[in-house]
Design a protein around this motif. Structure first.
Motif, PDB file in Angstrom:
ATOM      1  N   GLN A  31      11.664  33.880  39.301  1.00 14.58           N
ATOM      2  CA  GLN A  31      11.172  32.566  38.948  1.00 14.58           C
ATOM      3  C   GLN A  31       9.818  32.516  39.201  1.00 14.58           C
ATOM      4  OE1 GLN A  31      13.309  29.211  40.311  1.00 14.58           O
ATOM      5  NE2 GLN A  31      12.974  29.753  42.520  1.00 14.58           N
ATOM      6  N   ARG A  39       7.200  33.707  36.331  1.00 14.14           N
ATOM      7  CA  ARG A  39       7.309  33.178  35.091  1.00 14.14           C
ATOM      8  C   ARG A  39       6.129  32.619  34.658  1.00 14.14           C
ATOM      9  NH1 ARG A  39      12.733  29.419  35.510  1.00 14.14           N
ATOM     10  NH2 ARG A  39      11.382  28.338  36.904  1.00 14.14           N
ATOM     11  N   ASP A  79      18.416  32.588  34.268  1.00 17.06           N
ATOM     12  CA  ASP A  79      18.313  31.315  33.243  1.00 17.06           C
ATOM     13  C   ASP A  79      19.007  31.398  32.253  1.00 17.06           C
ATOM     14  OD1 ASP A  79      16.240  30.421  35.108  1.00 17.06           O
ATOM     15  OD2 ASP A  79      14.603  31.584  34.347  1.00 17.06           O
TER      16      ASP A  79
END
Length: 343
Positions: A15, A18, A42
């Protein structure tokens, strides 16, 4: 978000990557496709949706998306079953970069069928192979099969005094041994249980007493064809053989012009393009994987001959941030995604 407008999901490893990754591609998106960025964690397989980030009106939002039209895989060291599972939903031809962590030994085998003359002798590591190659070539490199960024790569050289020098990153030795048994024990300790290859040491051409390489970023373009987006050279620090720890990056043409006359530079550049694009085609064919980009690392020897040193499945994009035409590095994958979406 309307899937009909064309939706590209950029998959990254965690994450924290991202926002950084998506920013780069949003800045260079010349297609009309919408982009979002997500991780394997995700994906909600039961509800057929993916939680990812996107940017609307300069605001970063965490949203739920339908499965995209195309997935661009930027994960490294990654379970390929997730790509296969995504492929069953959106189509296997709609996910690209099925793998991007290459096994150096397997890549050598694929390339040697058509490009053997550009490959230094490369074999799997074992004690006997080290002695045989060192006796034949006097210099060799010991590299992890799944290594990257020059980590845990060792240079082994027999000196005229019969001493054997083992270096890491630097030509100056980290270890000096006196005989073959000490060498075998030392390398065994460095290698451990990790699979390694041994590669003949090329007498690399230097620029201002610095080792340099030639990295070709091969990417598929908006017509779905392999093309060379950028050709750059990394100049190692003086006294270092590891170009991953480079002092600077420049366009290879600029480096070559300091060593050769214009007609020779043109010939070398043509050969670089031919060899690297052929390598990309061969690797995609050999791995039976859908690829969209890779980088090919070459060096010139002191006679001006080109050698393929290795191929990387996840090109390091930051390398190009200070180079002209750097936007193309991020544009091309999106253009290729657009090509796949239209198919």
């Amino acid at each position: 978000m309307d899937k009909g407008s064309g939706l590209v999901g950029i998959m990254v490893a965690n994450q924290y990557e991202r926002k950084y990754a998506l920013q780069k591609y949003l800045n260079c998106n010349t297609t009309n496709m919408k982009l979002f960025c997500f991780t394997p964690a995700d994906i909600d397989w039961k509800r057929n949706c993916i939680t990812g980030i996107n940017r609307i009106n300069r605001k970063w939002l965490l949203s739920k998306f339908p499965f995209p039209d195309v997935v661009y895989n930027r994960c490294y060291r990654f379970n390929p079953q997730i790509i296969e599972r995504l492929g069953t939903i959106i189509g296997s031809n709609k996910c690209f970069n099925h793998i991007n962590q290459f096994n150096k030994h397997e890549i050598h085998i694929y390339l040697s069928q058509w490009l053997a003359q550009y490959l230094p002798e490369t074999i799997l590591y074992d004690r006997e192979n080290v002695l045989r190659l060192l006796d034949a070539h006097k210099v060799l490199y010991v590299k992890p099969c799944f290594g990257n960024k020059g980590k845990s790569v060792y240079r082994v050289e027999v000196k005229d005094s019969k001493e054997i020098h083992i270096g890491e990153h630097h030509f100056l030795p980290k270890i000096i041994v006196e005989d073959s048994l000490q060498l075998q024990l030392s390398i065994d300790k460095l290698v451990g249980s990790t699979p390694y290859i041994i590669q003949k040491g090329v007498d690399i051409q230097q620029l201002n007493d610095q080792v340099f390489d030639i990295r070709v970023l091969a990417q598929k373009n908006k017509r779905g064809q392999w093309s060379a987006t950028n050709v750059v050279s990394r100049l190692a620090h003086k006294g270092c053989f590891n170009t991953s720890m480079c002092e600077k990056v420049c366009l290879s043409e600029k480096a070559l012009k300091q060593l050769y006359p214009p007609d020779k530079v043109d010939a070398i550049i043509r050969s670089i393009y031919d060899i690297s694009l052929r390598a990309a085609e061969i690797i995609e064919m050999g791995t039976h994987c859908h690829l969209g980009e890779l980088s090919v690392d070459l060096v010139l020897d002191s006679a001006g001959f080109l050698w393929i040193i290795e191929v990387n499945g996840k090109p390091q994009k930051e390398l190009y941030d200070e180079i002209d035409k750097r936007d193309s590095v991020y544009k091309r994958p999106l253009e290729y995604a657009h090509f796949l979406q239209k198919k």
